[in-house]
Design a protein around this motif. Structure first.
Motif, PDB file in Angstrom:
ATOM      1  N   GLY A 164     -13.834  -1.499  19.693  1.00 18.89           N
ATOM      2  CA  GLY A 164     -14.386  -0.298  19.067  1.00 18.89           C
ATOM      3  C   GLY A 164     -14.499  -0.415  17.560  1.00 18.89           C
ATOM      4  N   PRO A 165     -15.348   0.428  16.932  1.00 21.32           N
ATOM      5  CA  PRO A 165     -15.702   0.265  15.521  1.00 21.32           C
ATOM      6  C   PRO A 165     -14.818   0.969  14.502  1.00 21.32           C
ATOM      7  N   LYS A 166     -13.887   1.831  14.938  1.00 23.31           N
ATOM      8  CA  LYS A 166     -13.098   2.603  13.976  1.00 23.31           C
ATOM      9  C   LYS A 166     -11.726   1.957  13.747  1.00 23.31           C
ATOM     10  N   PHE A 167     -11.321   1.892  12.444  1.00 23.43           N
ATOM     11  CA  PHE A 167     -10.092   1.184  12.105  1.00 23.43           C
ATOM     12  C   PHE A 167      -9.250   1.934  11.072  1.00 23.43           C
ATOM     13  N   GLU A 168      -7.947   1.878  11.290  1.00 25.55           N
ATOM     14  CA  GLU A 168      -6.946   2.339  10.326  1.00 25.55           C
ATOM     15  C   GLU A 168      -6.227   1.082   9.851  1.00 25.55           C
ATOM     16  N   LEU A 169      -6.360   0.743   8.573  1.00 31.08           N
ATOM     17  CA  LEU A 169      -5.846  -0.523   8.062  1.00 31.08           C
ATOM     18  C   LEU A 169      -4.509  -0.353   7.346  1.00 31.08           C
ATOM     19  N   LEU A 170      -3.575  -1.269   7.633  1.00 33.91           N
ATOM     20  CA  LEU A 170      -2.258  -1.304   7.002  1.00 33.91           C
ATOM     21  C   LEU A 170      -2.036  -2.713   6.461  1.00 33.91           C
ATOM     22  N   GLU A 171      -1.916  -2.834   5.146  1.00 30.01           N
ATOM     23  CA  GLU A 171      -1.746  -4.161   4.560  1.00 30.01           C
ATOM     24  C   GLU A 171      -0.352  -4.315   3.959  1.00 30.01           C
ATOM     25  N   ILE A 172       0.305  -5.427   4.266  1.00 30.21           N
ATOM     26  CA  ILE A 172       1.573  -5.759   3.611  1.00 30.21           C
ATOM     27  C   ILE A 172       1.292  -6.804   2.533  1.00 30.21           C
ATOM     28  N   ASP A 209     -16.219   1.018  10.870  1.00 33.79           N
ATOM     29  CA  ASP A 209     -15.910   2.299  10.231  1.00 33.79           C
ATOM     30  C   ASP A 209     -14.433   2.294   9.857  1.00 33.79           C
ATOM     31  N   ILE A 210     -14.144   2.114   8.570  1.00 35.98           N
ATOM     32  CA  ILE A 210     -12.758   2.099   8.090  1.00 35.98           C
ATOM     33  C   ILE A 210     -12.345   3.534   7.790  1.00 35.98           C
ATOM     34  N   VAL A 211     -11.504   4.082   8.646  1.00 31.86           N
ATOM     35  CA  VAL A 211     -11.100   5.484   8.547  1.00 31.86           C
ATOM     36  C   VAL A 211     -10.085   5.689   7.425  1.00 31.86           C
ATOM     37  N   SER A 212      -9.154   4.753   7.276  1.00 29.32           N
ATOM     38  CA  SER A 212      -8.135   4.861   6.227  1.00 29.32           C
ATOM     39  C   SER A 212      -7.564   3.484   5.924  1.00 29.32           C
ATOM     40  N   VAL A 213      -7.025   3.342   4.713  1.00 27.17           N
ATOM     41  CA  VAL A 213      -6.386   2.074   4.307  1.00 27.17           C
ATOM     42  C   VAL A 213      -5.141   2.402   3.497  1.00 27.17           C
ATOM     43  N   LYS A 214      -4.026   1.781   3.871  1.00 24.50           N
ATOM     44  CA  LYS A 214      -2.776   1.894   3.121  1.00 24.50           C
ATOM     45  C   LYS A 214      -2.212   0.503   2.894  1.00 24.50           C
ATOM     46  N   ALA A 215      -1.387   0.360   1.852  1.00 29.31           N
ATOM     47  CA  ALA A 215      -0.765  -0.935   1.587  1.00 29.31           C
ATOM     48  C   ALA A 215       0.600  -0.746   0.967  1.00 29.31           C
ATOM     49  N   CYS A 216       1.419  -1.784   1.101  1.00 31.35           N
ATOM     50  CA  CYS A 216       2.722  -1.790   0.438  1.00 31.35           C
ATOM     51  C   CYS A 216       2.940  -3.135  -0.245  1.00 31.35           C
ATOM     52  N   ASP A 217       3.850  -3.149  -1.190  1.00 35.11           N
ATOM     53  CA  ASP A 217       4.230  -4.377  -1.864  1.00 35.11           C
ATOM     54  C   ASP A 217       5.603  -4.168  -2.484  1.00 35.11           C
ATOM     55  N   GLN A 218       6.373  -5.243  -2.635  1.00 30.37           N
ATOM     56  CA  GLN A 218       7.674  -5.121  -3.288  1.00 30.37           C
ATOM     57  C   GLN A 218       7.524  -4.776  -4.757  1.00 30.37           C
ATOM     58  N   ASN A 219       6.434  -5.253  -5.369  1.00 29.30           N
ATOM     59  CA  ASN A 219       6.166  -4.964  -6.781  1.00 29.30           C
ATOM     60  C   ASN A 219       4.686  -4.608  -6.945  1.00 29.30           C
ATOM     61  N   LYS A 231     -10.426   2.292 -10.847  1.00 28.57           N
ATOM     62  CA  LYS A 231     -10.414   3.408 -11.797  1.00 28.57           C
ATOM     63  C   LYS A 231     -11.213   4.594 -11.263  1.00 28.57           C
ATOM     64  N   ASP A 232     -12.196   4.325 -10.405  1.00 30.30           N
ATOM     65  CA  ASP A 232     -12.936   5.408  -9.762  1.00 30.30           C
ATOM     66  C   ASP A 232     -12.083   6.106  -8.713  1.00 30.30           C
ATOM     67  N   TYR A 233     -11.335   5.300  -7.938  1.00 29.67           N
ATOM     68  CA  TYR A 233     -10.513   5.838  -6.859  1.00 29.67           C
ATOM     69  C   TYR A 233      -9.398   4.834  -6.582  1.00 29.67           C
ATOM     70  N   PRO A 234      -8.173   5.085  -7.081  1.00 26.80           N
ATOM     71  CA  PRO A 234      -7.078   4.107  -6.970  1.00 26.80           C
ATOM     72  C   PRO A 234      -6.691   3.809  -5.531  1.00 26.80           C
ATOM     73  N   PRO A 235      -6.242   2.575  -5.250  1.00 27.09           N
ATOM     74  CA  PRO A 235      -5.772   2.216  -3.911  1.00 27.09           C
ATOM     75  C   PRO A 235      -4.547   3.019  -3.506  1.00 27.09           C
ATOM     76  N   ASP A 236      -4.381   3.227  -2.209  1.00 27.67           N
ATOM     77  CA  ASP A 236      -3.189   3.879  -1.658  1.00 27.67           C
ATOM     78  C   ASP A 236      -2.145   2.787  -1.464  1.00 27.67           C
ATOM     79  N   LEU A 237      -1.301   2.614  -2.474  1.00 25.60           N
ATOM     80  CA  LEU A 237      -0.373   1.479  -2.536  1.00 25.60           C
ATOM     81  C   LEU A 237       1.015   1.978  -2.897  1.00 25.60           C
TER      82      LEU A 237
END
Length: 228
Positions: free
Chosen positions: A37-45, A91-101, A137-143
């Motif tokens: 399917g074409p819809k995705f919720e992305l989680l990046e480490i 279709d990327i519905v949402s994107v989140k990410a995490c990092d130690q720094n 700067k237009d729209y900061p990442p969700d990090l």
């Protein structure tokens, strides 16, 4: 002559953010779209500055297959060999990410430092970094700042929207994680995979270095089914 200016750069490890890596993620999503399917919720480490989290705003040319906004300042055209990925909707519905720094691309001093880590003979990477800074700067990442295993375990417990594939993704990160962290993430993903359904699928995209061949490999797993 410039020790006072140069030595502080060694206070922190270098963090290279290359938007070109997201071409692997987009290629994987194009393929996955046809499978589940074409819809995705992305989680990046290991998101670092969150450059990959803005991939829905990038324009890609994958051996002639063009994806993404035509007016995007980010133009990614990898040296592609072989047939292009399948032409499926993404279709990327949402994107989140995490990092130690995590790194704030909207901070001018920090973004200038990131450009300092780019090899001078690679002008295209400078262009991509400038484009990423502009878009941030237009729209900061969700990090967020978090341990990778803690974050993955928590995210997998969150409610999942029907018809949307939850995707864990990472690039050139796995080799830096402690074995315990890798084991926890693998266990959490396989457990979540067993609970995945046709309506709430799960996928795992990794673009990492094979430590035996020292070649980058793109690997995709998805559930239900556990296909690779």
């Amino acid at each position: 002559d410039h020790d006072d200016q140069l030595l502080p750069w060694f206070d922190n490890p270098p963090q290279t953010n290359e938007a070109g890596r997201s071409a692997s993620f987009m290629s994987a999503l194009l393929w996955l779209s046809g499978e589940i399917g074409p819809k995705f919720e992305l989680l990046e480490i290991g998101g670092s500055a969150g450059v990959n989290t803005m991939m829905e705003r990038y324009h890609y040319n994958l051996n002639g297959l063009e994806v993404g906004p035509d007016d995007s300042p980010m133009r990614i055209k990898p040296d592609w060999r072989g047939p292009p990925p399948p032409k499926n909707p993404v279709d990327i519905v949402s994107v989140k990410a995490c990092d130690q720094n995590p790194i704030d691309l909207t901070d001018d001093e920090i973004s200038e430092r990131l450009k300092g880590y780019i090899w001078p003979e690679m002008p295209e990477r400078f262009k991509r970094m400038e484009a990423a800074i502009t878009l941030a700067k237009d729209y900061p990442p969700d990090l967020v700042k978090a341990d990778a295993a803690d974050w993955v375990e928590a995210q997998l417990q969150e409610p999942q929207e029907s018809g949307v594939t939850r995707v864990l993704m990472h690039s050139i990160v796995w080799q830096y994680l402690p074995q315990d962290t890798k084991d926890r993430i693998t266990e959490a993903m396989e457990k979540a995979g067993q609970a995945a359904t046709e309506d709430k699928p799960l996928a795992w995209i990794s673009s990492e270095t094979n430590r035996k061949t020292f070649r980058h490999e793109l690997i995709v797993r998805y559930w239900p089914g556990g296909g690779e």
